[in-house]
Design an enzyme around this catalytic site. Structure first.
Site, PDB file in Angstrom:
ATOM      1  N   THR A  13      35.079  46.654   0.041  1.00 56.95           N
ATOM      2  CA  THR A  13      35.903  45.821  -0.678  1.00 56.95           C
ATOM      3  C   THR A  13      36.713  46.852  -1.632  1.00 56.95           C
ATOM      4  OG1 THR A  13      34.262  44.318  -1.020  1.00 56.95           O
ATOM      5  CG2 THR A  13      35.925  44.415  -2.713  1.00 56.95           C
ATOM      6  N   SER A  55      30.619  47.092   4.798  1.00 54.85           N
ATOM      7  CA  SER A  55      29.478  47.907   4.889  1.00 54.85           C
ATOM      8  C   SER A  55      28.352  47.134   5.698  1.00 54.85           C
ATOM      9  CB  SER A  55      29.085  48.515   3.476  1.00 54.85           C
ATOM     10  OG  SER A  55      28.379  47.498   2.892  1.00 54.85           O
TER      11      SER A  55
HETATM   12  N1  LIG Z   1      31.624  45.122  -2.765  1.00 55.28           N
HETATM   13  C1  LIG Z   1      31.898  45.223  -1.535  1.00 55.28           C
HETATM   14  O1  LIG Z   1      31.902  46.141  -0.966  1.00 55.28           O
HETATM   15  C2  LIG Z   1      30.779  44.382  -0.628  1.00 55.28           C
HETATM   16  C3  LIG Z   1      31.277  44.287   0.821  1.00 55.28           C
HETATM   17  N2  LIG Z   1      30.677  43.121   1.473  1.00 55.28           N
HETATM   18  C4  LIG Z   1      30.935  45.386   1.550  1.00 55.28           C
HETATM   19  O2  LIG Z   1      30.009  46.070   1.574  1.00 55.28           O
HETATM   20  O3  LIG Z   1      31.903  46.008   2.308  1.00 55.28           O
END
Ligand SMILES: NC(=O)C[C@H](N)C(=O)O
Length: 323
Positions: A13, A55
């Site tokens: 994110t 991720s």
């Molecule tokens: N806040 C984030 O980065 C969550 C995102 N879904 C990730 O881990 O890539």
């Protein structure tokens, strides 16, 4: 003199943008890469983007690649510190993997964001700046891999994502943060007591992770046994107990020399051989189950994966988990 800091952008994110419908998607130009100019007074920066993944797409293969890049830059370019930007969902796993494996005595900081780069109150650039300040600080040396978000400094070993969306999601339930980032500087109020380090070249072993629940029976464990996994981690109940119907599955895994590690599904405390009833910790210990040292399930899984790349001997693995 400015410290030489390697920044590794890996996605998440922190590098994404919200579109007009409110969906968060990878940005066309990674905003952190374009902002890097503004960060130059925080260090002599080397910026790389080895991959660009949300991720949940990150696996131990990418973690191993990051280890390799850090060690290469450390050996060839004498970097003073590293900041990794990463999605938050598996951030603690990458941080802990690097904590256990990177052969370099420099601060390594992993950070991320809960709000995408074009959202109001976006925390990405702020967290990146805090992380650069920590990576450049002398006191951050010899503290293992650190996770910095929301003005707090956590150890990779203890930190975990505790909230799905709040910016204060990263917490260390057992011991709290070891330091804070303020406008005036970086302050540590605790130090980790020891450091483990294992080299690893291969992440191909298969380690399953399952969570115990009231009424768990042996069926999942028997399936894992049949699928010939190399190891199993179970998030057990309380101080390290399982329902009696799960015991047969443990026995079968041990017959095939598949190590079984237990952690607790509680997020505080450690597992111990306290209870003598059927499925209790004492029985599990007597059967040869390995008790972990206060790790959560996902981190114990990585530690078992790393251990298995060195040895298949359950007693040696047990010794590694005693550290
Ligand atoms: N806040 C984030 O980065 C969550 C995102 N879904 C990730 O881990 O890539």
């Amino acid at each position: 003199m400015k410290k030489k800091i390697l920044i590794l952008h890996t996605g998440g994110t922190i590098s994404m943008m919200e579109d007009s419908s409110g969906s968060v998607i990878p940005g066309i130009n990674n905003p952190l890469t374009t902002q890097t100019e503004k960060l130059n007074n925080l260090g002599d920066l080397i910026v790389k983007e080895p991959f660009h993944l949300p991720s949940p797409h990150v696996t131990p293969v990418e973690m191993l690649a990051l280890k390799g890049i850090i060690e290469e830059e450390y050996n060839l370019n004498s970097i003073d510190g590293v900041v990794i930007t990463h999605g938050t969902d598996t951030l603690e796993e990458t941080a802990y993997f690097l904590d256990l494996t990177v052969q370099a005595n420099i601060p390594i900081v992993v950070t991320g964001a809960m709000r995408s780069s074009n959202e109001i109150g976006s925390d990405g650039l702020y967290n990146l700046i805090s992380s650069l300040r920590v990576a450049a600080s002398e006191e951050a040396k010899n503290k293992g891999v650190l996770v910095v978000l929301n003005d707090e400094i956590h150890t990779a070993k203890n930190v975990t994502k505790t909230h799905t969306s709040n910016v204060s999601t990263f917490q260390s339930p057992q011991y709290g943060p070891i330091g804070i980032v303020t406008k005036r500087g970086v302050m540590f109020h605790h130090s980790p007591t020891y450091k483990e380090r294992y080299d690893i070249k291969d992440v191909s072993n298969r380690v399953a992770l399952i969570k115990a629940y009231a009424g768990l029976d042996s069926s999942l464990l028997l399936a894992i046994n049949q699928l010939q996994y190399d190891g199993v981690v179970i998030e057990a109940l309380g101080q390290g107990n399982l329902p009696p119907d799960a015991v047969e599955g443990i026995r079968k895994l041990h017959e095939n020399d598949i190590p079984v590690v237990i952690v607790s599904r509680c997020f505080n405390g450690i597992v111990q051989d306290v209870y003598g009833y059927d499925g209790g910790g004492k029985q599990l210990r007597d059967m040869g189950v390995i008790f972990s040292n206060g790790l959560n399930g996902q981190k114990a899984r990585l530690k078992l994966l790393i251990s298995l790349s060195h040895t298949k001997d359950t007693n040696e693995i047990r010794a590694i988990f005693k550290q």
